[in-house]
Write a protein that holds these residues in place. Sequence first.
Motif, PDB file in Angstrom:
ATOM      1  N   SER A   1       0.832  -1.199   0.000  1.00 26.97           N
ATOM      2  CA  SER A   1       0.000   0.000   0.000  1.00 26.97           C
ATOM      3  C   SER A   1       0.871   1.255   0.000  1.00 26.97           C
ATOM      4  O   SER A   1       0.603   2.210  -0.724  1.00 26.97           O
ATOM      5  CB  SER A   1      -0.915  -0.005   1.220  1.00 26.97           C
ATOM      6  N   GLN A   2       1.914   1.249   0.808  1.00 35.51           N
ATOM      7  CA  GLN A   2       2.828   2.383   0.896  1.00 35.51           C
ATOM      8  C   GLN A   2       3.479   2.673  -0.451  1.00 35.51           C
ATOM      9  O   GLN A   2       3.628   3.825  -0.839  1.00 35.51           O
ATOM     10  CB  GLN A   2       3.903   2.061   1.941  1.00 35.51           C
ATOM     11  N   LEU A   3       3.842   1.606  -1.164  1.00 31.25           N
ATOM     12  CA  LEU A   3       4.514   1.756  -2.449  1.00 31.25           C
ATOM     13  C   LEU A   3       3.548   1.862  -3.627  1.00 31.25           C
ATOM     14  O   LEU A   3       3.962   2.175  -4.730  1.00 31.25           O
ATOM     15  CB  LEU A   3       5.460   0.571  -2.687  1.00 31.25           C
ATOM     16  N   GLY A   4       2.280   1.545  -3.397  1.00 28.42           N
ATOM     17  CA  GLY A   4       1.307   1.562  -4.475  1.00 28.42           C
ATOM     18  C   GLY A   4       1.560   0.473  -5.491  1.00 28.42           C
ATOM     19  O   GLY A   4       1.458   0.691  -6.698  1.00 28.42           O
ATOM     20  N   THR A   5       1.917  -0.713  -5.006  1.00 22.84           N
ATOM     21  CA  THR A   5       2.263  -1.826  -5.883  1.00 22.84           C
ATOM     22  C   THR A   5       1.629  -3.112  -5.363  1.00 22.84           C
ATOM     23  O   THR A   5       0.894  -3.084  -4.381  1.00 22.84           O
ATOM     24  CB  THR A   5       3.798  -1.949  -5.986  1.00 22.84           C
ATOM     25  N   ASP A   6       1.933  -4.231  -6.000  1.00 20.32           N
ATOM     26  CA  ASP A   6       1.393  -5.500  -5.520  1.00 20.32           C
ATOM     27  C   ASP A   6       2.323  -6.099  -4.460  1.00 20.32           C
ATOM     28  O   ASP A   6       3.432  -5.609  -4.231  1.00 20.32           O
ATOM     29  CB  ASP A   6       1.144  -6.477  -6.663  1.00 20.32           C
ATOM     30  N   CYS A   7       1.869  -7.162  -3.836  1.00 22.03           N
ATOM     31  CA  CYS A   7       2.625  -7.777  -2.737  1.00 22.03           C
ATOM     32  C   CYS A   7       3.944  -8.384  -3.190  1.00 22.03           C
ATOM     33  O   CYS A   7       4.939  -8.321  -2.463  1.00 22.03           O
ATOM     34  CB  CYS A   7       1.767  -8.835  -2.040  1.00 22.03           C
ATOM     35  N   ALA A   8       3.982  -8.943  -4.381  1.00 24.53           N
ATOM     36  CA  ALA A   8       5.222  -9.534  -4.886  1.00 24.53           C
ATOM     37  C   ALA A   8       6.301  -8.465  -5.052  1.00 24.53           C
ATOM     38  O   ALA A   8       7.463  -8.676  -4.686  1.00 24.53           O
ATOM     39  CB  ALA A   8       4.971 -10.256  -6.207  1.00 24.53           C
ATOM     40  N   GLN A   9       5.929  -7.328  -5.596  1.00 19.04           N
ATOM     41  CA  GLN A   9       6.886  -6.231  -5.767  1.00 19.04           C
ATOM     42  C   GLN A   9       7.318  -5.663  -4.415  1.00 19.04           C
ATOM     43  O   GLN A   9       8.476  -5.309  -4.225  1.00 19.04           O
ATOM     44  CB  GLN A   9       6.281  -5.126  -6.632  1.00 19.04           C
ATOM     45  N   ALA A  10       6.387  -5.564  -3.485  1.00 17.52           N
ATOM     46  CA  ALA A  10       6.717  -5.057  -2.147  1.00 17.52           C
ATOM     47  C   ALA A  10       7.702  -5.986  -1.443  1.00 17.52           C
ATOM     48  O   ALA A  10       8.646  -5.527  -0.804  1.00 17.52           O
ATOM     49  CB  ALA A  10       5.444  -4.900  -1.322  1.00 17.52           C
ATOM     50  N   LEU A  11       7.503  -7.293  -1.582  1.00 13.66           N
ATOM     51  CA  LEU A  11       8.412  -8.254  -0.970  1.00 13.66           C
ATOM     52  C   LEU A  11       9.791  -8.168  -1.613  1.00 13.66           C
ATOM     53  O   LEU A  11      10.815  -8.202  -0.917  1.00 13.66           O
ATOM     54  CB  LEU A  11       7.858  -9.671  -1.084  1.00 13.66           C
ATOM     55  N   ALA A  12       9.841  -8.022  -2.928  1.00 14.03           N
ATOM     56  CA  ALA A  12      11.121  -7.881  -3.617  1.00 14.03           C
ATOM     57  C   ALA A  12      11.844  -6.629  -3.143  1.00 14.03           C
ATOM     58  O   ALA A  12      13.059  -6.634  -2.919  1.00 14.03           O
ATOM     59  CB  ALA A  12      10.902  -7.834  -5.127  1.00 14.03           C
TER      60      ALA A  12
END
Length: 50
Positions: free
Chosen positions: A4-15
Motif C-alpha cells: 500500500s505504501q509503495l502503491g504496488t502488488d505484494c510480490a513487488q513489495a516483498l522484492a
Amino acid sequence: MLASQLGTDCAQALARLRGHAFLQGRPLLDVARGVLAHKLRLDVDDAPAP
C-alpha cells in the motif's frame, strides 16, 4: 502495508523489502519489523534507478 505504501502488488513489495535488507546487510525480519513499527519507510522516491 508496504504494498500500500509503495502503491504496488505484494510480490513487488516483498522484492523491495528483500532488496533493501540485502543492500543494508540486515536480516529481512529486522527490516520488516522496522516497516511495521513505522521506523522505516521505503518510499517510491527511494528506489534505485533501473
